[in-house]
Scaffold this motif. Structure first.
Motif, mmCIF file in Angstrom:
data_model
loop_
_atom_site.group_PDB
_atom_site.id
_atom_site.type_symbol
_atom_site.label_atom_id
_atom_site.label_comp_id
_atom_site.label_asym_id
_atom_site.label_seq_id
_atom_site.Cartn_x
_atom_site.Cartn_y
_atom_site.Cartn_z
ATOM 1 N N GLY A 91 0.802 -1.117 -0.002
ATOM 2 C CA GLY A 91 -0.007 0.114 -0.110
ATOM 3 C C GLY A 91 0.836 1.051 -0.102
ATOM 4 N N GLU A 92 2.311 1.069 0.140
ATOM 5 C CA GLU A 92 2.999 2.266 0.065
ATOM 6 C C GLU A 92 3.343 2.949 -1.064
ATOM 7 O OE1 GLU A 92 6.459 1.938 2.581
ATOM 8 O OE2 GLU A 92 5.585 0.705 4.029
ATOM 9 N N ALA A 93 2.861 2.281 -2.425
ATOM 10 C CA ALA A 93 3.582 2.273 -3.564
ATOM 11 C C ALA A 93 2.291 2.404 -4.588
ATOM 12 C CB ALA A 93 4.761 1.779 -4.041
ATOM 13 N N ASN A 94 2.312 3.275 -5.596
ATOM 14 C CA ASN A 94 1.247 2.962 -6.453
ATOM 15 C C ASN A 94 1.736 2.442 -7.726
ATOM 16 O OD1 ASN A 94 -0.640 4.428 -4.975
ATOM 17 N ND2 ASN A 94 -0.086 6.441 -5.567
ATOM 18 N N ASP A 95 3.042 2.915 -8.121
ATOM 19 C CA ASP A 95 3.772 2.548 -9.245
ATOM 20 C C ASP A 95 5.318 2.574 -8.674
ATOM 21 O OD1 ASP A 95 4.310 1.801 -11.861
ATOM 22 O OD2 ASP A 95 4.122 3.724 -12.593
ATOM 23 N N THR A 96 6.282 2.955 -9.680
ATOM 24 C CA THR A 96 7.563 2.991 -9.302
ATOM 25 C C THR A 96 7.801 4.075 -8.066
ATOM 26 O OG1 THR A 96 8.434 1.845 -11.119
ATOM 27 C CG2 THR A 96 10.036 2.904 -10.023
ATOM 28 N N THR A 97 8.471 3.871 -7.068
ATOM 29 C CA THR A 97 8.629 4.626 -6.059
ATOM 30 C C THR A 97 9.997 4.442 -5.507
ATOM 31 O OG1 THR A 97 6.195 4.565 -5.299
ATOM 32 C CG2 THR A 97 7.544 5.506 -3.828
ATOM 33 N N ALA A 98 10.544 5.583 -4.913
ATOM 34 C CA ALA A 98 11.895 5.854 -4.283
ATOM 35 C C ALA A 98 11.768 6.117 -3.006
ATOM 36 C CB ALA A 98 12.606 6.970 -5.051
ATOM 37 N N TRP A 99 12.772 5.592 -2.150
ATOM 38 C CA TRP A 99 12.739 5.643 -0.855
ATOM 39 C C TRP A 99 14.381 5.740 -0.030
ATOM 40 C CZ3 TRP A 99 10.291 1.696 -2.904
ATOM 41 C CH2 TRP A 99 8.904 1.761 -3.145
ATOM 42 N N ILE A 100 14.341 6.717 1.043
ATOM 43 C CA ILE A 100 15.666 6.700 1.676
ATOM 44 C C ILE A 100 15.381 6.001 2.884
ATOM 45 C CG2 ILE A 100 17.129 8.542 2.887
ATOM 46 C CD1 ILE A 100 16.340 10.329 0.566
ATOM 47 N N ALA A 101 16.502 4.981 3.075
ATOM 48 C CA ALA A 101 16.371 4.348 4.618
ATOM 49 C C ALA A 101 16.765 5.340 5.586
ATOM 50 C CB ALA A 101 17.536 3.030 4.339
ATOM 51 N N LEU A 102 15.924 5.037 6.741
ATOM 52 C CA LEU A 102 16.289 5.685 7.961
ATOM 53 C C LEU A 102 16.449 4.550 9.278
ATOM 54 C CD1 LEU A 102 13.406 8.366 7.758
ATOM 55 C CD2 LEU A 102 15.591 8.798 7.236
ATOM 56 N N PRO A 103 17.312 5.077 10.066
ATOM 57 C CA PRO A 103 17.608 4.185 11.039
ATOM 58 C C PRO A 103 16.338 4.231 11.939
ATOM 59 C CG PRO A 103 19.001 6.056 11.556
ATOM 60 C CD PRO A 103 18.292 6.179 10.075
ATOM 61 N N ARG A 104 16.052 3.149 12.759
ATOM 62 C CA ARG A 104 14.825 3.004 13.711
ATOM 63 C C ARG A 104 15.480 3.756 15.081
ATOM 64 N NH1 ARG A 104 13.025 -2.582 11.677
ATOM 65 N NH2 ARG A 104 11.374 -1.735 10.276
ATOM 66 N N GLN A 105 16.594 3.417 15.424
ATOM 67 C CA GLN A 105 17.261 3.759 16.710
ATOM 68 C C GLN A 105 18.786 3.738 16.359
ATOM 69 O OE1 GLN A 105 15.520 1.212 19.595
ATOM 70 N NE2 GLN A 105 14.177 2.902 20.264
ATOM 71 N N ASP A 155 13.641 1.746 8.690
ATOM 72 C CA ASP A 155 12.595 2.368 8.118
ATOM 73 C C ASP A 155 12.770 3.209 6.948
ATOM 74 O OD1 ASP A 155 10.836 2.046 10.545
ATOM 75 O OD2 ASP A 155 11.786 3.717 11.503
ATOM 76 N N TRP A 156 11.735 3.594 6.228
ATOM 77 C CA TRP A 156 11.874 4.380 5.033
ATOM 78 C C TRP A 156 11.204 5.544 4.813
ATOM 79 C CZ3 TRP A 156 15.368 2.297 2.007
ATOM 80 C CH2 TRP A 156 15.905 1.045 2.263
ATOM 81 N N GLN A 157 11.670 6.567 3.961
ATOM 82 C CA GLN A 157 11.047 7.825 3.817
ATOM 83 C C GLN A 157 11.192 7.989 2.526
ATOM 84 O OE1 GLN A 157 12.364 11.319 5.804
ATOM 85 N NE2 GLN A 157 13.090 12.199 3.889
ATOM 86 N N ARG A 158 9.916 8.303 1.851
ATOM 87 C CA ARG A 158 9.786 8.533 0.381
ATOM 88 C C ARG A 158 10.445 9.826 -0.275
ATOM 89 N NH1 ARG A 158 4.016 7.438 -2.602
ATOM 90 N NH2 ARG A 158 3.532 5.570 -1.579
ATOM 91 N N THR A 159 10.892 9.708 -1.369
ATOM 92 C CA THR A 159 11.769 10.796 -1.945
ATOM 93 C C THR A 159 11.310 10.896 -3.249
ATOM 94 O OG1 THR A 159 14.029 11.609 -2.223
ATOM 95 C CG2 THR A 159 13.722 9.116 -2.256
ATOM 96 N N ASP A 160 11.542 11.976 -3.952
ATOM 97 C CA ASP A 160 11.215 12.384 -5.149
ATOM 98 C C ASP A 160 12.413 12.090 -6.164
ATOM 99 O OD1 ASP A 160 8.568 13.001 -4.801
ATOM 100 O OD2 ASP A 160 9.026 15.140 -4.610
ATOM 101 N N ILE A 161 13.512 11.809 -5.485
ATOM 102 C CA ILE A 161 14.794 11.702 -6.187
ATOM 103 C C ILE A 161 15.084 10.319 -6.666
ATOM 104 C CG2 ILE A 161 17.345 11.595 -5.939
ATOM 105 C CD1 ILE A 161 16.941 13.856 -3.669
#
Length: 162
Positions: A91-105, A155-161
């Motif tokens: 459910g986090e993506a409609n088509d091709t999507t990009a993300w940046i990894a984020l540490p949880r703690q 964790d992941w954060q969407r990006t437009d890059i």
């Protein structure tokens, strides 16, 4: 296990030919080699078992990372289609999507004067909060090799890059 093609700089290899790894030991050996050699561009990784697209048969996804061996940090960028996500996260993506990894703690911080790049050619920087300890990068890559999907250990954060 999903074999991975890893494009990185080492000796005569100018990242134009991949090194294929298909087990944990081989992946750890490649990581040791990457850490031992300056990387003028981020390392790029593809899961060999995933689909390709277009007449050039390019991978439908990409995982790339930049790291600073001296400070033991890295940052990770991925993109892929909806089926690149683990089944419970589609459910986090409609088509091709990009993300940046984020540490949880983590207490990981990017030291002053250190920049990690998504793309060094365009000088596109990772956000400072994307810094992961190198052991987290290792875990992420091992999970990617096991699943061929976007890892779940961060964790992941969407990006437009892209």
């Amino acid at each position: 296990m999903t074999p991975l093609d890893v494009y990185y700089f080492s000796g005569g290899n100018r990242a134009d030919e991949p090194v294929t790894v298909d087990d944990d030991i081989a992946l750890d050996d490649v990581m040791t080699d990457i850490l031992a050699n300056p990387q003028p561009h981020p390392t790029v990784v593809y899961a060999k078992d995933r689909p390709t697209i277009g007449p050039a048969e390019l991978p439908d996804h990409q995982l790339k990372f930049d790291l600073d061996a001296e400070h033991h940090i890295a940052a990770v960028h991925v993109f892929g289609p909806k089926d690149f996500l683990p089944a419970d996260m589609t459910g986090e993506a409609n088509d091709t999507t990009a993300w940046i990894a984020l540490p949880r703690q983590t207490d990981t911080r990017v030291p002053a004067g250190v920049t990690l790049y998504i793309d060094k050619g365009t000088r596109t920087e990772f956000p400072a909060e994307a810094a992961l300890p190198l052991n987290m990068l290792r875990s992420l890559l091992h999970e990617f090799m096991r699943t061929g999907k976007r890892p779940t250990c961060v964790d992941w954060q969407r990006t437009d890059i892209f």
